[in-house]
Design a protein around this motif. Sequence first.
Motif, PDB file in Angstrom:
ATOM      1  N   GLY A  84       2.837   0.112 -15.992  1.00  0.00           N
ATOM      2  CA  GLY A  84       4.039   0.722 -15.051  1.00  0.00           C
ATOM      3  C   GLY A  84       3.481   1.635 -13.884  1.00  0.00           C
ATOM      4  O   GLY A  84       2.472   2.026 -13.998  1.00  0.00           O
ATOM      5  N   VAL A  85       4.333   1.992 -13.165  1.00  0.00           N
ATOM      6  CA  VAL A  85       3.860   3.086 -11.945  1.00  0.00           C
ATOM      7  C   VAL A  85       4.937   4.089 -12.055  1.00  0.00           C
ATOM      8  O   VAL A  85       6.056   4.011 -12.343  1.00  0.00           O
ATOM      9  CB  VAL A  85       3.886   2.303 -10.796  1.00  0.00           C
ATOM     10  N   GLU A  86       4.505   5.343 -11.661  1.00  0.00           N
ATOM     11  CA  GLU A  86       5.237   6.615 -11.535  1.00  0.00           C
ATOM     12  C   GLU A  86       5.013   6.756  -9.937  1.00  0.00           C
ATOM     13  O   GLU A  86       3.975   7.301  -9.465  1.00  0.00           O
ATOM     14  CB  GLU A  86       4.485   7.788 -12.345  1.00  0.00           C
ATOM     15  N   ILE A  87       6.030   6.426  -9.427  1.00  0.00           N
ATOM     16  CA  ILE A  87       6.468   6.699  -7.834  1.00  0.00           C
ATOM     17  C   ILE A  87       6.313   8.266  -7.376  1.00  0.00           C
ATOM     18  O   ILE A  87       7.184   9.083  -8.009  1.00  0.00           O
ATOM     19  CB  ILE A  87       7.479   5.949  -7.325  1.00  0.00           C
ATOM     20  N   ALA A  88       5.215   8.645  -6.891  1.00  0.00           N
ATOM     21  CA  ALA A  88       5.178   9.954  -6.108  1.00  0.00           C
ATOM     22  C   ALA A  88       5.025   9.959  -4.865  1.00  0.00           C
ATOM     23  O   ALA A  88       4.130   9.840  -4.018  1.00  0.00           O
ATOM     24  CB  ALA A  88       3.992  10.588  -6.869  1.00  0.00           C
ATOM     25  N   PRO A  89       6.176  10.288  -3.915  1.00  0.00           N
ATOM     26  CA  PRO A  89       6.166  10.584  -2.616  1.00  0.00           C
ATOM     27  C   PRO A  89       5.396  11.367  -2.181  1.00  0.00           C
ATOM     28  O   PRO A  89       5.411  12.613  -2.647  1.00  0.00           O
ATOM     29  CB  PRO A  89       7.669  10.695  -2.080  1.00  0.00           C
ATOM     30  N   ILE A  90       4.465  11.353  -1.070  1.00  0.00           N
ATOM     31  CA  ILE A  90       3.636  12.387  -0.732  1.00  0.00           C
ATOM     32  C   ILE A  90       3.418  12.117   0.790  1.00  0.00           C
ATOM     33  O   ILE A  90       3.935  11.510   1.479  1.00  0.00           O
ATOM     34  CB  ILE A  90       2.099  11.972  -1.523  1.00  0.00           C
ATOM     35  N   TYR A  91       2.528  13.123   1.249  1.00  0.00           N
ATOM     36  CA  TYR A  91       2.355  13.258   2.813  1.00  0.00           C
ATOM     37  C   TYR A  91       1.750  12.000   3.222  1.00  0.00           C
ATOM     38  O   TYR A  91       1.296  11.205   2.467  1.00  0.00           O
ATOM     39  CB  TYR A  91       1.145  14.423   3.029  1.00  0.00           C
ATOM     40  N   GLY A  92       1.779  11.713   4.426  1.00  0.00           N
ATOM     41  CA  GLY A  92       1.355  10.314   4.940  1.00  0.00           C
ATOM     42  C   GLY A  92       0.050  10.286   5.644  1.00  0.00           C
ATOM     43  O   GLY A  92      -0.520  11.158   6.049  1.00  0.00           O
ATOM     44  N   ALA A  93      -0.453   9.088   6.241  1.00  0.00           N
ATOM     45  CA  ALA A  93      -1.545   8.937   6.848  1.00  0.00           C
ATOM     46  C   ALA A  93      -1.297   8.972   8.630  1.00  0.00           C
ATOM     47  O   ALA A  93      -0.107   8.580   8.690  1.00  0.00           O
ATOM     48  CB  ALA A  93      -2.140   7.382   6.600  1.00  0.00           C
ATOM     49  N   LYS A  94      -2.079   9.241   9.254  1.00  0.00           N
ATOM     50  CA  LYS A  94      -1.810   9.643  10.672  1.00  0.00           C
ATOM     51  C   LYS A  94      -1.793   8.423  11.430  1.00  0.00           C
ATOM     52  O   LYS A  94      -2.309   7.295  11.002  1.00  0.00           O
ATOM     53  CB  LYS A  94      -2.788  10.590  11.266  1.00  0.00           C
ATOM     54  N   GLU A  95      -1.157   8.134  12.439  1.00  0.00           N
ATOM     55  CA  GLU A  95      -1.038   6.871  13.158  1.00  0.00           C
ATOM     56  C   GLU A  95      -0.080   5.910  12.406  1.00  0.00           C
ATOM     57  O   GLU A  95      -0.215   4.650  12.880  1.00  0.00           O
ATOM     58  CB  GLU A  95      -2.318   6.385  13.657  1.00  0.00           C
ATOM     59  N   HIS A  96       0.643   6.159  11.379  1.00  0.00           N
ATOM     60  CA  HIS A  96       1.336   5.296  10.865  1.00  0.00           C
ATOM     61  C   HIS A  96       2.632   5.837  10.558  1.00  0.00           C
ATOM     62  O   HIS A  96       3.642   5.356  10.039  1.00  0.00           O
ATOM     63  CB  HIS A  96       0.944   4.849   9.248  1.00  0.00           C
ATOM     64  N   GLU A  97       3.104   6.956  11.291  1.00  0.00           N
ATOM     65  CA  GLU A  97       4.375   7.586  11.543  1.00  0.00           C
ATOM     66  C   GLU A  97       5.570   6.863  11.601  1.00  0.00           C
ATOM     67  O   GLU A  97       6.661   6.889  11.165  1.00  0.00           O
ATOM     68  CB  GLU A  97       4.338   8.910  12.456  1.00  0.00           C
ATOM     69  N   SER A  98       5.450   5.672  12.574  1.00  0.00           N
ATOM     70  CA  SER A  98       6.548   4.913  12.741  1.00  0.00           C
ATOM     71  C   SER A  98       6.923   4.162  11.357  1.00  0.00           C
ATOM     72  O   SER A  98       8.130   3.590  11.397  1.00  0.00           O
ATOM     73  CB  SER A  98       6.147   3.850  13.763  1.00  0.00           C
ATOM     74  N   LYS A  99       6.267   4.044  10.507  1.00  0.00           N
ATOM     75  CA  LYS A  99       6.654   3.247   9.209  1.00  0.00           C
ATOM     76  C   LYS A  99       7.097   4.361   8.157  1.00  0.00           C
ATOM     77  O   LYS A  99       7.334   3.848   6.805  1.00  0.00           O
ATOM     78  CB  LYS A  99       5.377   2.668   8.652  1.00  0.00           C
ATOM     79  N   TYR A 100       7.052   5.568   8.442  1.00  0.00           N
ATOM     80  CA  TYR A 100       7.517   6.600   7.470  1.00  0.00           C
ATOM     81  C   TYR A 100       9.030   6.517   7.229  1.00  0.00           C
ATOM     82  O   TYR A 100       9.870   5.789   8.028  1.00  0.00           O
ATOM     83  CB  TYR A 100       7.488   7.827   7.964  1.00  0.00           C
ATOM     84  N   ILE A 101       9.155   6.494   5.734  1.00  0.00           N
ATOM     85  CA  ILE A 101      10.641   6.223   5.272  1.00  0.00           C
ATOM     86  C   ILE A 101      11.196   7.733   4.750  1.00  0.00           C
ATOM     87  O   ILE A 101      10.431   8.274   3.871  1.00  0.00           O
ATOM     88  CB  ILE A 101      10.965   5.364   4.446  1.00  0.00           C
ATOM     89  N   ASP A 102      12.340   8.309   5.111  1.00  0.00           N
ATOM     90  CA  ASP A 102      12.811   9.318   4.609  1.00  0.00           C
ATOM     91  C   ASP A 102      13.276   9.371   3.034  1.00  0.00           C
ATOM     92  O   ASP A 102      13.940   8.326   2.887  1.00  0.00           O
ATOM     93  CB  ASP A 102      13.951   9.903   5.544  1.00  0.00           C
ATOM     94  N   PHE A 103      12.735  10.313   2.382  1.00  0.00           N
ATOM     95  CA  PHE A 103      12.931  10.228   0.996  1.00  0.00           C
ATOM     96  C   PHE A 103      14.601  10.453   0.650  1.00  0.00           C
ATOM     97  O   PHE A 103      15.257  11.096   1.359  1.00  0.00           O
ATOM     98  CB  PHE A 103      12.333  11.550   0.226  1.00  0.00           C
ATOM     99  N   LEU A 104      15.053   9.597  -0.413  1.00  0.00           N
ATOM    100  CA  LEU A 104      16.279   9.147  -0.755  1.00  0.00           C
ATOM    101  C   LEU A 104      17.078   8.478   0.278  1.00  0.00           C
ATOM    102  O   LEU A 104      18.399   8.595   0.024  1.00  0.00           O
ATOM    103  CB  LEU A 104      16.830  10.478  -1.241  1.00  0.00           C
ATOM    104  N   SER A 105      16.735   8.191   1.438  1.00  0.00           N
ATOM    105  CA  SER A 105      17.759   7.685   2.422  1.00  0.00           C
ATOM    106  C   SER A 105      17.871   6.009   1.869  1.00  0.00           C
ATOM    107  O   SER A 105      17.357   5.464   1.065  1.00  0.00           O
ATOM    108  CB  SER A 105      16.703   7.399   3.803  1.00  0.00           C
ATOM    109  N   PRO A 106      18.930   5.754   2.402  1.00  0.00           N
ATOM    110  CA  PRO A 106      19.373   4.199   2.113  1.00  0.00           C
ATOM    111  C   PRO A 106      17.879   3.263   1.904  1.00  0.00           C
ATOM    112  O   PRO A 106      17.923   2.479   1.007  1.00  0.00           O
ATOM    113  CB  PRO A 106      20.244   3.946   2.939  1.00  0.00           C
TER     114      PRO A 106
END
Length: 953
Positions: A84-106
């Motif tokens: 199993g996996v325990e999802i842990a949202p965390i800071y992101g990698a640079k130059e990939h900001e266009s793929k970021y998804i806001d936490f709890l958004s639809p």
Amino acid sequence: MTHKFKFLASLVLCGSILANCRQPQASNSVSSAVSEKQTQSSALWPEVKKENRPWTRWWWMGNAVDEKNINRLLDEYAKAGIGGVEIAPIYGAKEHESKYIDFLSPKWMGMLDFTVKKAGSLNMGVDLTQGTGWPFGGPQVKPEYAASRLIMQKYTLNGGQTLTETLEIKDPKQKEVGAVLQAVIAYGPKGAILNLTDKTTADGKLNWKAPAGTWEIYAAFNGKTRQMVKRAAPGGVGYTLDHLSKEATEAYLLPFTQAFNGSNHGVRAFYNDSYEVYGADWSAGFFEAFQKRRGYDLRPYLRELVSKEHSETVARVKSDYRETMGEMLYENFYQPWNAWAHKHNSLTKNQSHGSPGNLLDLYAAVDIPECETFGSSYFPIPGLRRDSADVRNVDPDPIMLKFASSAAHVTGKNLVSSETFTWLGEHFKTSYSQMKPEVEQVFLSGVNHVFYHGVTYSPEEVAWPGWLFYASLNMTPANSLWPQFNGFNQYITRVQSVLQSGTADNELLVYWPIHDVWSKPEGMEMMIKVHDIDEWLHPTQFYKQSKKLMDAGYSLDFVSDQMLQASSVSNGQIMTASAAPAHKVLVLPQSKYMAVPTFEKAIQLANQGATVIMEQLPADVPGLHDLNGRRQKLKQLTQSLTFTDAANGIKQMKAGSGEILLSADIQKALAFKNIERESLTDTGLKFTRRNIGTGKYYFLVNHTPKTIDTTIPLNLAAQSVVLMDPQNGNAGLAASSVTNGKTNVRVQMKSGEALILKATTNQTPEVLAWQYLDNAGTPLEVKGTWNLAFTQGGPDLPIAQKLTQLKSWTELADKKAEAFSGTGEYTITFDVPSKKADEYVLDLGKVSESAKVWINGQEVGTLYGIPFQTRVGQYLKPGKNTLKVEVANLMANRIRNMDQQKIQWRNYHEINFVNIDYKPFDASVWKPMPSGLIGPVTLTPYSTTAKNVSSSL
């Protein structure tokens, strides 16, 4: 299924297929024999469920996830044996900001739904960190709900003077977050204390003239720590939560209520990481909560609360303050959070260490208590690498881990999890050999569900080594050890399948004197942390007694004041909860402070039939309120106990249908009551037990530097004992006998090995005998020409080699091999003499770092830990034989090469990437790590003995 057959703790289930090399065996004959063994052995193990397999924290960097990569990675994880996996949202990698998804958004919830559905198709589970980064916090935490701190401003007035200054917070940053004045107290001559709060106007003017003498004015403000969520993911940036406020907790949970909309979306458990709320020593309702709980007003003692004096009053006020804080955390955060998760048909999983409260109660407040290993431990296993640069300030301590397992056992919860291998070693240098004894120590402490720390989501298109989290083990598919990860995961799965069976089997309850910890005059809030055990745990008599008892072979759980109050007695056994296993004895170690209700309860339990052993009568009561009254009550209780002298300096008192023993030597008192230790620990073996109704499981490990081949006693009379080897999954009937109510079992365990004993009151005649190895012959070195081909990895595959002498890849003429991380495949043809032997053991010697073995085309198993040895007789034939060994090395040499070449591979927001000392990471200065099969490789003949216990009883 792959199997790892280790040297002395292995078995062969069918005598007719023992490889004595007397007759050549056809390949299909060998295959069918192995299959038959696997079938018979697997039937003796508990059925594997997804919780039996190790799970992992799954870092979602920047929440930049997509369905294609989720699908691909979960397939990889399932194939490797992760449950199993325990999802842990965390800071992101640079130059990939266009793929970021806001936490709890639809869109984020859609990714969660896809993950849960995909995981379910693979029989995997999903947990969710209920926040981003840590600790809990985010955009919904407005300043009024943010973590609070008490800010004290001090003023001095002489007789006849009035305060000209306005009583307002001076720190401009605190003005921004709306710090509120809560109390104004004046301290004057001859101990005079005046509460001037009602003489302060709304605009901060103090309408009061000082009487004669010098007066100190303390103005107390409810300020804010201004701590933001650490390592927050997109959509999770904001202030840290005030965990002491129920209103703040409810406000924090509101966005989850809205996003989840009455469903848990398939999340098994919502998770809360270790506390790490720094400087949060206050809350808006603290004064009122303190008055209600401690029975007096804290305001007149503000001077003592912030004092650095080492006085008795200061210590008592701070003890009361810390106890109140712990209760507020329990009632205002844990209870509402638990209720929220249960309303959504999910569980809660929590790390309580680091919290300002009684760790036992806080661990017990949730469904799955979780502890944490941080750093590496020393084990005297020959050949086990422990680099001095990897050693942290405090080694993982099994007694610290037992706080979580005790909370589960005492309250009747089965699962106890662990965040495992955090900073076990420097990045890219951690081997399975190092991980194995570390996780065994976790199991010995009562943990039965491992969570790796951790695995990082990384898109397929990101170049090697992919996205990595800065403090993690980084066991990802990009790791060069990954091709053999399944073997290690199978080992953990087998152990956990046993340790999740039945119930914990610990005979002693040891009281934790928390007030001795709280009554320290230093500081204010007390965060009881893993990293500070040298201060709050190691110096205590509680710790010293617990360690002595465990080392002597006693099994124990810790119990808190609150847990004792819920306890009762049944047939002389102490019952701490309806679903909890019984304990035989309550042990009260020496302590300075004990609450009167706790001492009364201990006496009451004795009156109801329990055995209570005290190292020393309690000396004093904690806290300040009604001190003389409570001291008198304690004195009356102690004087009501009338002891008579018994043997060995033990004082005895019959109490109702039970008794109280007073002894400075707890073990002598236990022996007096015929509470027997497991003397198997005299061999150096360590153990933990599970009660399965018809008998017991014993999980044994040999962390000594020597081989143990002896008969050990078990504290039960068993009709049969099945030996179960978690390294390979085999099982067979042990040589055992019963004498004076104890079962004597022969075990053979090399340093670094583990073994499980299933001792039952039922005979198991259908199980074939365990084969013991005896009378070793002269080892035969496997030598000749080794063909080495590099099969996968990078940065480039070195050229194939022919070796007459095994050596590290870093010593080969091809310089590509020095920078290489991946797998290399060794093959060699060797002769087996036609002389008769019952068994042969293959020893690979030094392996850097993991190996998979085939003989004559038959897969033998994965050798991931010390000793790198395996039984191979059944695969051999007289004359020519072919050995193939696939070796995986560490990632270190390739990372070293990348840093030397100044290749950019780490580019993250927030902390970016640091080494084990939290300094900028630089592998360019490393020396190359030994890699490959280094040997020497030998084959040792043995005779075997087997005794079917069912025919001898």
